[in-house]
Design an enzyme around this catalytic site. Structure first.
Site, PDB file in Angstrom:
ATOM      1  N   TYR A   1     -58.078-122.390  16.988  1.00 58.38           N
ATOM      2  CA  TYR A   1     -58.597-123.744  16.733  1.00 58.38           C
ATOM      3  C   TYR A   1     -58.312-124.151  15.280  1.00 58.38           C
ATOM      4  O   TYR A   1     -57.826-125.255  15.010  1.00 58.38           O
ATOM      5  CB  TYR A   1     -60.100-123.782  17.034  1.00 58.38           C
ATOM      6  CG  TYR A   1     -60.731-125.148  16.896  1.00 58.38           C
ATOM      7  CD1 TYR A   1     -60.565-126.114  17.881  1.00 58.38           C
ATOM      8  CD2 TYR A   1     -61.492-125.477  15.775  1.00 58.38           C
ATOM      9  CE1 TYR A   1     -61.146-127.377  17.764  1.00 58.38           C
ATOM     10  CE2 TYR A   1     -62.076-126.729  15.643  1.00 58.38           C
ATOM     11  CZ  TYR A   1     -61.908-127.683  16.638  1.00 58.38           C
ATOM     12  OH  TYR A   1     -62.480-128.922  16.507  1.00 58.38           O
TER      13      TYR A   1
ATOM     14  N   LYS B   1     -55.898-127.221  14.016  1.00 61.79           N
ATOM     15  CA  LYS B   1     -56.393-128.346  13.210  1.00 61.79           C
ATOM     16  C   LYS B   1     -55.656-128.463  11.877  1.00 61.79           C
ATOM     17  O   LYS B   1     -55.465-129.564  11.354  1.00 61.79           O
ATOM     18  CB  LYS B   1     -57.911-128.220  13.020  1.00 61.79           C
ATOM     19  CG  LYS B   1     -58.694-128.383  14.332  1.00 61.79           C
ATOM     20  CD  LYS B   1     -58.518-129.772  14.895  1.00 61.79           C
ATOM     21  CE  LYS B   1     -59.044-129.956  16.293  1.00 61.79           C
ATOM     22  NZ  LYS B   1     -58.877-131.325  16.797  1.00 61.79           N
TER      23      LYS B   1
ATOM     24  N   SER C   1     -58.273-134.316  13.356  1.00 61.90           N
ATOM     25  CA  SER C   1     -58.220-132.926  12.890  1.00 61.90           C
ATOM     26  C   SER C   1     -59.662-132.451  12.794  1.00 61.90           C
ATOM     27  O   SER C   1     -60.439-132.622  13.741  1.00 61.90           O
ATOM     28  CB  SER C   1     -57.461-132.839  11.557  1.00 61.90           C
ATOM     29  OG  SER C   1     -57.497-131.523  11.055  1.00 61.90           O
TER      30      SER C   1
HETATM   31  N1  LIG Z   1     -67.745-131.942  17.701  1.00 57.79           N
HETATM   32  C1  LIG Z   1     -67.422-131.478  16.515  1.00 57.79           C
HETATM   33  O1  LIG Z   1     -68.243-130.867  15.832  1.00 57.79           O
HETATM   34  C2  LIG Z   1     -66.033-131.696  15.974  1.00 57.79           C
HETATM   35  C3  LIG Z   1     -65.803-131.454  14.604  1.00 57.79           C
HETATM   36  C4  LIG Z   1     -64.530-131.662  14.116  1.00 57.79           C
HETATM   37  C5  LIG Z   1     -63.519-132.090  14.938  1.00 57.79           C
HETATM   38  N2  LIG Z   1     -63.769-132.307  16.255  1.00 57.79           N
HETATM   39  C6  LIG Z   1     -62.674-132.777  17.075  1.00 57.79           C
HETATM   40  O2  LIG Z   1     -63.039-133.995  17.682  1.00 57.79           O
HETATM   41  C7  LIG Z   1     -62.266-134.194  18.847  1.00 57.79           C
HETATM   42  C8  LIG Z   1     -63.147-134.573  20.003  1.00 57.79           C
HETATM   43  O3  LIG Z   1     -63.983-133.477  20.301  1.00 57.79           O
HETATM   44  P1  LIG Z   1     -65.480-133.666  20.752  1.00 57.79           P
HETATM   45  O4  LIG Z   1     -66.292-132.900  19.789  1.00 57.79           O
HETATM   46  O5  LIG Z   1     -65.764-135.075  20.996  1.00 57.79           O
HETATM   47  O6  LIG Z   1     -65.436-132.819  22.102  1.00 57.79           O
HETATM   48  P2  LIG Z   1     -65.868-133.185  23.605  1.00 57.79           P
HETATM   49  O7  LIG Z   1     -65.687-131.910  24.333  1.00 57.79           O
HETATM   50  O8  LIG Z   1     -67.193-133.845  23.601  1.00 57.79           O
HETATM   51  O9  LIG Z   1     -64.785-134.239  24.055  1.00 57.79           O
HETATM   52  C9  LIG Z   1     -63.438-133.866  24.229  1.00 57.79           C
HETATM   53  C10 LIG Z   1     -62.841-134.692  25.354  1.00 57.79           C
HETATM   54  O10 LIG Z   1     -61.463-134.319  25.464  1.00 57.79           O
HETATM   55  C11 LIG Z   1     -61.150-134.151  26.837  1.00 57.79           C
HETATM   56  N3  LIG Z   1     -60.021-133.218  26.961  1.00 57.79           N
HETATM   57  C12 LIG Z   1     -60.007-131.893  26.691  1.00 57.79           C
HETATM   58  N4  LIG Z   1     -58.796-131.386  26.954  1.00 57.79           N
HETATM   59  C13 LIG Z   1     -58.025-132.410  27.381  1.00 57.79           C
HETATM   60  C14 LIG Z   1     -56.687-132.517  27.798  1.00 57.79           C
HETATM   61  N5  LIG Z   1     -55.883-131.438  27.856  1.00 57.79           N
HETATM   62  N6  LIG Z   1     -56.207-133.722  28.172  1.00 57.79           N
HETATM   63  C15 LIG Z   1     -57.004-134.816  28.145  1.00 57.79           C
HETATM   64  N7  LIG Z   1     -58.295-134.771  27.771  1.00 57.79           N
HETATM   65  C16 LIG Z   1     -58.793-133.586  27.389  1.00 57.79           C
HETATM   66  C17 LIG Z   1     -62.419-133.609  27.468  1.00 57.79           C
HETATM   67  O11 LIG Z   1     -62.417-133.826  28.862  1.00 57.79           O
HETATM   68  C18 LIG Z   1     -63.488-134.396  26.714  1.00 57.79           C
HETATM   69  O12 LIG Z   1     -63.796-135.621  27.371  1.00 57.79           O
HETATM   70  C19 LIG Z   1     -61.488-132.889  19.036  1.00 57.79           C
HETATM   71  O13 LIG Z   1     -60.198-133.050  18.507  1.00 57.79           O
HETATM   72  C20 LIG Z   1     -62.275-131.898  18.222  1.00 57.79           C
HETATM   73  O14 LIG Z   1     -61.487-130.808  17.835  1.00 57.79           O
HETATM   74  C21 LIG Z   1     -65.003-132.132  16.792  1.00 57.79           C
END
Ligand SMILES: NC(=O)c1ccc[n+]([C@@H]2O[C@H](COP(=O)([O-])OP(=O)(O)OC[C@H]3O[C@@H](n4cnc5c(N)ncnc54)[C@H](O)[C@@H]3O)[C@@H](O)[C@H]2O)c1
Length: 259
Positions: free
Chosen positions: A154, A158, A140
């Site tokens: 978004y 979440k 989340s």
């Molecule tokens: N980066 C932040 O600040 C942050 C904060 C809180 C939560 N999150 C959550 O962490 C998780 C990972 O995000 P991240 O920050 O590492 O982003 P990121 O963009 O670096 O990585 C996301 C990955 O998911 C893959 N992806 C996207 N859509 C897809 C789909 N339909 N099917 C399969 N793969 C798919 C992308 O190709 C990518 O490799 C997400 O759920 C995001 O919402 C991130």
């Protein structure tokens, strides 16, 4: 985690890549699932270079049920078991506020972030139940616990992840399947890099958002994921765990510290 096997979605980059590498470094066999083929293979190569056990790349879009079903079945076929799953793939395109957000953006975000995560659980849980149990960790966000302006879809996705995490935790606790969520604060990944490159914010801005004043990287999240995937958290289910340097613990004080 030696002897255990599982999958990580969105493991081609960012937090998912970090947790796949960390779980493998603890001895687990990991299926790296992503829709980005090149980056997915890169993660598998990194696990091999780290000296980890056999890892596997599976291309899948988590919003497509057939592809999800295939990826889960292929993980079980390759490793013979599914002990854990980190459901983590998500997107966060710029949408504008609640009025400005288009229906296309709303549908696209909900379909990957919430429907896609539910589809993963729908296909993972029967495998875990049939082998006596397992552990699911859903990504989340801090904005699953608190609101934030200008990303309505978004934020809704979440919040929804925490709801479906709790529902599944209650439904399958007696069958030995634990279901928890992590709620990261801002982390330097693909979701946040572009804003830095575009000059919309700086590393200092990201650090200023948490009381520890730290820029967070995927490695700051992966320990919590591994703990929730492991037997060390065997009595923990249905929680939404902030992993955010204290960001959602409270508000900054307006009172000056006592002299
Ligand atoms: N980066 C932040 O600040 C942050 C904060 C809180 C939560 N999150 C959550 O962490 C998780 C990972 O995000 P991240 O920050 O590492 O982003 P990121 O963009 O670096 O990585 C996301 C990955 O998911 C893959 N992806 C996207 N859509 C897809 C789909 N339909 N099917 C399969 N793969 C798919 C992308 O190709 C990518 O490799 C997400 O759920 C995001 O919402 C991130």
């Amino acid at each position: 985690m030696t002897g255990k096997a599982g999958l990580v979605t969105g493991a081609g980059y960012g937090i998912g890549r970090g947790s796949a590498r960390h779980l493998a470094s603890l001895g687990a066999q990991v299926a790296v699932i992503d829709r980005d083929v090149e980056r997915g293979h890169e993660t598998v190569d990194m696990i091999a270079a780290d000296g980890g056990p056999e890892a596997l790349f599976l291309e899948a879009d988590v919003s497509d049920e057939e592809q999800v079903a295939h990826a889960v079945a292929a993980t079980v076929a390759a490793f013979g078991r599914l002990d854990f799953a980190h459901n983590n793939a998500a997107i966060s395109p710029v949408t504008g506020n609640t009025v400005e957000c288009s229906l296309e953006h709303w549908d696209a975000i909900l379909s990957v972030n919430l429907t896609g995560l539910w589809l993963c659980m729908k296909h993972e849980i029967p495998q875990m139940v049939s082998s006596g149990g397992g552990a699911i960790v859903n990504t989340s966000s801090g904005v699953g616990l608190l609101g934030m302006s200008h990303q309505p879809a978004y934020v809704a996705s979440k919040h929804g992840i925490i709801g479906v995490t709790k529902a599944a935790a209650l439904e399958f606790a007696a069958a030995g399947v634990r279901v928890n969520a992590i709620c990261p604060g801002p982390v330097l990944t693909g979701l946040t890099e572009q804003g830095l490159l575009d000059g919309k914010y700086t590393l200092d801005t990201l650090a200023s958002l948490n009381p520890m004043k730290k820029v967070a990287y995927p490695d700051d999240i992966s320990g919590a994921v591994a703990w929730l995937c492991s037997d060390a958290s065997a009595f923990v289910t249905g929680v939404a765990l902030p992993v955010d340097g204290g960001t959602v613990a409270g508000l900054p004080s307006f009172r000056p510290p006592a002299a």
